[in-house]
Design a protein around this motif. Sequence first.
Motif, PDB file in Angstrom:
ATOM      1  N   SER A   1       0.833  -1.203   0.000  1.00 14.67           N
ATOM      2  CA  SER A   1       0.000   0.000   0.000  1.00 14.67           C
ATOM      3  C   SER A   1       0.868   1.253   0.000  1.00 14.67           C
ATOM      4  N   PRO A   2       0.374   2.376  -0.542  1.00 20.04           N
ATOM      5  CA  PRO A   2       1.138   3.629  -0.495  1.00 20.04           C
ATOM      6  C   PRO A   2       1.370   4.091   0.936  1.00 20.04           C
ATOM      7  N   ASN A   3       2.482   4.778   1.138  1.00 19.17           N
ATOM      8  CA  ASN A   3       2.775   5.344   2.453  1.00 19.17           C
ATOM      9  C   ASN A   3       3.679   6.552   2.298  1.00 19.17           C
ATOM     10  N   PHE A   4       3.790   7.322   3.375  1.00 22.39           N
ATOM     11  CA  PHE A   4       4.635   8.513   3.373  1.00 22.39           C
ATOM     12  C   PHE A   4       5.982   8.173   3.992  1.00 22.39           C
TER      13      PHE A   4
ATOM     14  N   PHE B   1       7.845  10.557  -5.182  1.00 23.62           N
ATOM     15  CA  PHE B   1       8.705   9.796  -6.102  1.00 23.62           C
ATOM     16  C   PHE B   1       8.716   8.303  -5.741  1.00 23.62           C
ATOM     17  N   TYR B   2       8.735   8.013  -4.450  1.00 22.49           N
ATOM     18  CA  TYR B   2       8.721   6.614  -4.003  1.00 22.49           C
ATOM     19  C   TYR B   2       7.447   5.908  -4.454  1.00 22.49           C
ATOM     20  N   ASN B   3       6.310   6.545  -4.251  1.00 22.42           N
ATOM     21  CA  ASN B   3       5.042   5.901  -4.583  1.00 22.42           C
ATOM     22  C   ASN B   3       4.790   5.833  -6.087  1.00 22.42           C
ATOM     23  N   LEU B   4       5.302   6.791  -6.848  1.00 21.56           N
ATOM     24  CA  LEU B   4       5.157   6.726  -8.307  1.00 21.56           C
ATOM     25  C   LEU B   4       5.881   5.498  -8.870  1.00 21.56           C
ATOM     26  N   ARG B   5       7.035   5.179  -8.311  1.00 23.44           N
ATOM     27  CA  ARG B   5       7.783   4.007  -8.789  1.00 23.44           C
ATOM     28  C   ARG B   5       7.057   2.699  -8.489  1.00 23.44           C
ATOM     29  N   LYS B   6       6.187   2.721  -7.510  1.00 24.90           N
ATOM     30  CA  LYS B   6       5.537   1.488  -7.071  1.00 24.90           C
ATOM     31  C   LYS B   6       4.105   1.347  -7.583  1.00 24.90           C
ATOM     32  N   ILE B   7       3.728   2.171  -8.560  1.00 23.53           N
ATOM     33  CA  ILE B   7       2.363   2.103  -9.093  1.00 23.53           C
ATOM     34  C   ILE B   7       2.006   0.701  -9.604  1.00 23.53           C
ATOM     35  N   PRO B   8       2.898   0.008 -10.334  1.00 23.07           N
ATOM     36  CA  PRO B   8       2.543  -1.353 -10.769  1.00 23.07           C
ATOM     37  C   PRO B   8       2.208  -2.283  -9.592  1.00 23.07           C
TER      38      PRO B   8
END
Length: 371
Positions: free
Chosen positions: A62-65, A81-88
Motif C-alpha cells: 500500500s502507499p505510504n509517506f 517519487f517513491y510511490n510513483l515508482r511502485k504504481i505497478p
Amino acid sequence: MKFLFIVQGEGRGHLTQAITLEEMLLRNGHEVVEVLVGKSSSRTLPGFFNRSIHAPVKRFISPNFLPAADSKRPSLKKSVFYNLRKIPEYFRSMCYINQRIKETGAEIVINFYELLTGLTYAFFRPAVPYVCIGHQYLFLHRDFEFPEKNFVQLWMLRFFTRMTAIRTSKKLALSFRTMEQDDVHRIVVVPPLIRQEVASIQPEEGNYIHGYMVNSGFSDSVEKFHICHPEIPLKFFWDKADTEEVTKVDETLRFYQIDDIKFLNGMAGCRAYASTAGFESICEAMYLGKPVLMVPAHIEQDCNAYDAMRAGAGIISDSFDLESLLRFAGRYTPNRNFTSWVRSCERRIIFELEETMNVVIDEMYMVESFV
C-alpha cells in the motif's frame, strides 16, 4: 451480515479501531470474514493486532509517506517519487483487493482510510457496498473548522480523503463531539471507537509522563527535557525499527516498542500524556481523564490536534515541550461530556451499518421486482 475489513496499516489508530469494531460486530451477531491490511517497507504490523483480531489477516502493498531526514515530519517530495515508482505494485494490490471482496462472500466492506480501497471501487466497481470509517472523514463535513495551515496542504488532505471514499455508500466520521449529519457528503458523525479494555480500566494519577511518537526523530526533544529534569520519569512508545523491546536510557527514561497492553497500562497510570496527535490515543487519554500535549507530525495530525484542543483535550506544540504539558496538567479539567458520547458508540455505529445493509437489500428487491 458478513463484513470484510480493509485497514490502512500506518500507525496504531486504524488497527485499534478495526479491533474494536470487530468486537462490536461479533457481540451483535455479525461476522468479519477477513481483514486486509496495507503494508509498507517502513512499517511492521504490531504484534498486538494479530493477537487481538479474530478474523484471518492478509497483507497487501500500500502507499505510504516516507519520513524526512530528521525522522519527524514526512517528506512530501520523497514520498511522491517513491510511490510513483511502485504504481505497478499498487495496481496488483487493487486486483488482489477486488479478488478478496468477491471470494470472501462479504456483504459489506469496511474501509479504515485505505487509499487503494477507494481506487479499487473506482476502477473495478465491486458490487459489494462499502462504508468508510475514520476521523479523517470529518474533514469533508460542511461544519468542520480547520486550523490556519497551508491551503495547498489542506486541499491535498481533503483530496486524499475523497480518494479513499470513491463510490462509498456512507462515511462514518469519528468525532470528539456530536455534529449534525451532512447528507450532501453522505457523512454521519459518530463517537470514537474506544476499546473495551480502555472503558474497563481504572485510571490513577502517577508521577510519570507517558508518550507515543510515530516518528522516532521526536526523541531528541524528549531527551533534552530529560537532561534538564532527570527526576521526572518518562515512558515513551515508538515505532523505531531495529531497537530492543525496551530501550533503557537510565532509571527515569525508557523507550518501548509499541505493545497495546503496556501502552494502555501506561496511559492509565500516568500524570500526563504526550503524543504526535494521532486521533485514537488522544481519545483514549480524554476518556481516562489525562491531559495531553499534541505534537503534530503532518497536516492530518495538525487538524486532529486543533479539533482536540477545541474539545478540551490539551495543548499543541511543535516539539515535545514537556514543561508546558506539566503546567497545563495543573489546571486541566476532564471533559465528562466526552465520556457519555463515547458510551453511545456501539449503538450508533451498529445502527448505521445495519441501515446500510437494509438499504442495499431494499434496492435489490426493487430491481428484482422490476425485472
